[in-house]
Design an enzyme around this catalytic site. Structure first.
Site, mmCIF file in Angstrom:
data_model
loop_
_atom_site.group_PDB
_atom_site.id
_atom_site.type_symbol
_atom_site.label_atom_id
_atom_site.label_comp_id
_atom_site.label_asym_id
_atom_site.label_seq_id
_atom_site.Cartn_x
_atom_site.Cartn_y
_atom_site.Cartn_z
ATOM 1 C CD GLN A 1 -3.185 4.514 10.376
ATOM 2 O OE1 GLN A 1 -4.601 4.428 10.325
ATOM 3 N NE2 GLN A 1 -2.475 4.966 9.473
ATOM 4 C CD GLU B 1 -7.415 12.713 3.976
ATOM 5 O OE1 GLU B 1 -7.111 13.751 2.982
ATOM 6 O OE2 GLU B 1 -7.201 11.676 3.686
ATOM 7 C CB THR C 1 -7.680 -4.848 1.857
ATOM 8 O OG1 THR C 1 -6.603 -4.365 2.949
ATOM 9 C CG2 THR C 1 -7.426 -3.907 0.729
ATOM 10 C CD GLU D 1 -6.380 4.399 4.409
ATOM 11 O OE1 GLU D 1 -5.795 3.671 3.664
ATOM 12 O OE2 GLU D 1 -5.763 5.405 5.353
ATOM 13 C CG ASP E 1 -2.085 0.899 1.082
ATOM 14 O OD1 ASP E 1 -2.508 1.050 -0.262
ATOM 15 O OD2 ASP E 1 -2.909 1.138 2.124
ATOM 16 C CD GLU F 1 -5.278 2.706 -0.371
ATOM 17 O OE1 GLU F 1 -4.305 2.009 -1.265
ATOM 18 O OE2 GLU F 1 -4.933 2.810 0.791
ATOM 19 N NE ARG G 1 -8.224 6.377 9.245
ATOM 20 C CZ ARG G 1 -7.368 5.892 8.067
ATOM 21 N NH1 ARG G 1 -6.088 5.835 8.172
ATOM 22 N NH2 ARG G 1 -8.029 6.471 6.873
ATOM 23 C CG ASP H 1 -5.700 -0.106 3.369
ATOM 24 O OD1 ASP H 1 -5.675 -1.158 3.767
ATOM 25 O OD2 ASP H 1 -4.912 0.740 4.138
ATOM 26 C CG HIS I 1 -4.162 10.460 2.465
ATOM 27 N ND1 HIS I 1 -5.254 10.501 3.419
ATOM 28 C CD2 HIS I 1 -3.329 9.572 2.800
ATOM 29 C CE1 HIS I 1 -4.903 9.297 4.216
ATOM 30 N NE2 HIS I 1 -3.794 8.790 4.064
ATOM 31 C CE LYS J 1 -3.561 2.054 7.005
ATOM 32 N NZ LYS J 1 -4.324 2.965 6.119
#
Lengths: 412, 412
Positions: free
Chosen positions: B236, B359, B253, B197, B124, B199, B233, B229, B131, B249
């Protein structure tokens, strides 16, 4: 501590062999470049288990004729135990199986050893307190404290499986982005700080899809290999923030050819020491989960003379493979047969027990002296790095065979 | 920009279909729970390519009967082109292949779509300037500057392949170590800040063992999927220093079921904008290497009504998949068929074009409003997250199908 179990294979009874009947490590051999055959090591010999299953002397549904140990691992602990029990009886001194087995015994010196299993994914941990402390000092200018999460989490990151190779495979020095502190722009070229990392690799032998408890983790771990997580320190220093090591560790990881089983290491279990803070419940161990395995690394320059540059022990780790597997599955992350978990660099408390050049030479500032009267800050082209390790029993050893690889110059 | 290529499958000529003859994405379908069969999508139909090879209408040495696309990918670009050319002719309006192909056409509504390929390893990246800037502000308290290496390196990390699943698979909220800033000890429990996420995933279709140049990278990339993904948080934030994201993570996925080929996206190539510093030679692109692909994410609470919460575009990325593949191989790291490279979260310049909840809601502080008059700081149990994307041609679209997954409560 158990005693030596004597075998009718005479070389297996020597005090110095790594492969007495107590061990029975699993590997894959080839003769004359033919495809791989599953085997075990006994003294100075290999026993061709592929041949034994072919001849109908044992039956594991073809798993011993599959080319490597991944199929056999997937059979689970009951079958793992059944094979070990069979071999310990059949190879024991006085066994009546000697005549049947003898045609399947080959001298270790006459075979080439191949990758013993198919690596699904590779995870590398960071579980030596001494290593974490030294790296913090060297790379982040700390006073030796570990990161705040380190005492709670068996910190790990996903590594690269495609570049894992067996002992004997030459390792190519990687190119990468380098940015010395006194330059403003990076450049691309061969790593100038290529390093080894002395590790212990745990091989997951059973699939799972939820949290594995520390207490049952050993039922999922088939065995262990010695592991060298080759690392380009200059590439690493520039790339690793904020998402961790990537290309600095992607060129090669090498492993010893023999899988020493969890069963063989059972008599050598020792408890972790120096637990500074209590662990969360899912990481607590109720019994000793490390192993007393003596480890050393030798470095030979192109002239070929080995100098042992570090001596350490797996017992110095803060987190065991059982705790690492528990943490790895704590998110629900599925594990697959053939997942490989690197212990992290194994550094002991002494300067001479550090598990990589970066620590041994303090990032190149204090080179190690070789017996050839050369010295090394990091690994140079043509050097061979050899990891050896064994557990010491009462008059016998359980060894891993060497993980030995030579470094080739970077591609132009 | 090319025009719509008309097909005798009438639904493939509609302006709004994601699967006109210009697209021909590759997937794997099942009916009644039977094993997977390779197919392509055309309008509201799938064409059973497994059946075509069974019937002798095409011959790829059995690669289309292998259960997924990994075998076919390994055949290389010449064969990729040969299949695409065959399909574009055979499905074209006026083709005399209509009678032969018609028995192999099934309604898309009647099939279940499975994983389209076998993931070897998952990497990844972190390639959106917007971002990276936002994450720095939120997690590290920066002023929006990116890390010093970010403008030189397509920063990436190894992810976990074992937890990759196709659209439609339920995603289990992970447990993990959480340590809110105002508490002194971590605790173990369900993530309270579970996120998506948005992607783009590039699929490596050829093996390699050395540096791949940016200019030839597209010959090694078979195609693309939409990718989510999933990220815890809170886990993380506590775990990711110093070695990067790991269990945060690892739970899941998810990817869209259709591989949109590099060939189908060729007309939509656009150049990266806003290059702030020159790149090292091995990363420089001589032609446009991003794609103009419009992307959106919808969130549906358990009541089931979708609200689009972000609209962005793959063209906003700073690094292309070609540059990421070049960097990934810069150390000599071998690539294998089925390696999956996530683009990194795709955030655009606007507040409404950010690619994850962290975000969009500024770490939960500014919840997004849903049309059901609920609001969300992060993803709640029972929520369904759906990613959609397409490239817009002159009167036609090249789409990916949805990547849509519902979140289940954490295991107790």
């Amino acid at each position: 501590m158990t005693d030596l179990i004597r075998s009718w294979v005479e070389s297996a009874n020597a005090k110095t062999t790594e492969f007495p009947l107590n061990n029975l490590p699993y590997g894959v051999f080839s003769q004359d470049g033919n495809s791989g055959r599953s085997c075990t090591a006994i003294g100075a010999k290999v026993l061709d288990l592929h041949g034994l299953e072919d001849a109908g002397l044992i039956d594991f549904g073809g798993a011993l004729r599959a080319g490597d140990w991944s199929s056999f691992m997937s059979l689970g602990k009951r079958e793992w135990d059944r094979l070990r029990t069979y071999l310990q009886e059949a190879l024991a001194e006085g066994s009546d199986a000697e005549r049947a087995l003898a045609p399947h015994i080959i001298s270790l010196a006459d075979v080439q050893l191949l990758m013993p299993f198919t690596v699904s994914e590779f995870t590398d941990f960071y579980a030596s307190r001494h290593h974490a402390s030294n790296v913090g000092r060297i790379l982040r200018g700390t006073n030796g404290e570990v990161p705040p999460n380190w005492l709670h989490i068996p910190i790990g990151y996903n590594g690269r499986a495609s570049s894992i190779a067996v002992s004997g495979t030459d390792v190519r020095r990687p190119n990468g982005q380098l940015k010395p502190k006194d330059e403003t722009m990076p450049r691309f070229g061969p790593s100038e700080r290529f390093d080894f990392e002395l590790e212990f690799g745990a091989i997951v032998g059973q699939p799972s899809s939820g949290l594995i408890s520390v207490e049952t983790a050993f039922e999922n771990i088939f065995g262990y290999v010695l592991l060298n997580d080759w690392s380009a320190r200059d590439v690493q220093a520039w790339e690793y923030q904020p998402l961790g090591p990537f290309q600095s560790k992607a060129a090669a990881t090498t492993i010893s050819p023999w899988i020493v089983t969890t069963a063989a290491l059972e008599p050598f279990r020792v408890a972790a020491t120096g637990r500074e803070l209590p662990l969360l419940d899912y990481l607590q161990e109720g019994s000793p989960m490390l192993y007393d395995v003596e480890l050393e690394v030798a470095l030979a320059p192109p002239s070929g003379i080995d100098t042992v540059i570090t001596r350490t022990n797996y017992k110095y780790m803060y987190y065991s493979s059982a705790q690492q597997l528990a943490h790895h599955t704590s998110s629900g992350c599925p594990m697959r047969v053939g997942d490989l978990l690197g212990s992290g660099t194994i550094s002991g408390p002494e300067k001479t027990s550090r598990g990589c050049m970066m620590e041994l030479t303090w990032n190149g500032q204090e080179p190690v002296e070789l017996s050839s009267s050369e010295s090394r800050g990091f690994i140079e082209d043509g050097d061979t790095v050899t990891i050896r390790g064994h557990a010491q029993g009462a008059g016998f050893r359980v060894g891993f065979g060497a993980c030995s690889n030579r470094v080739l110059p970077a591609k132009g």
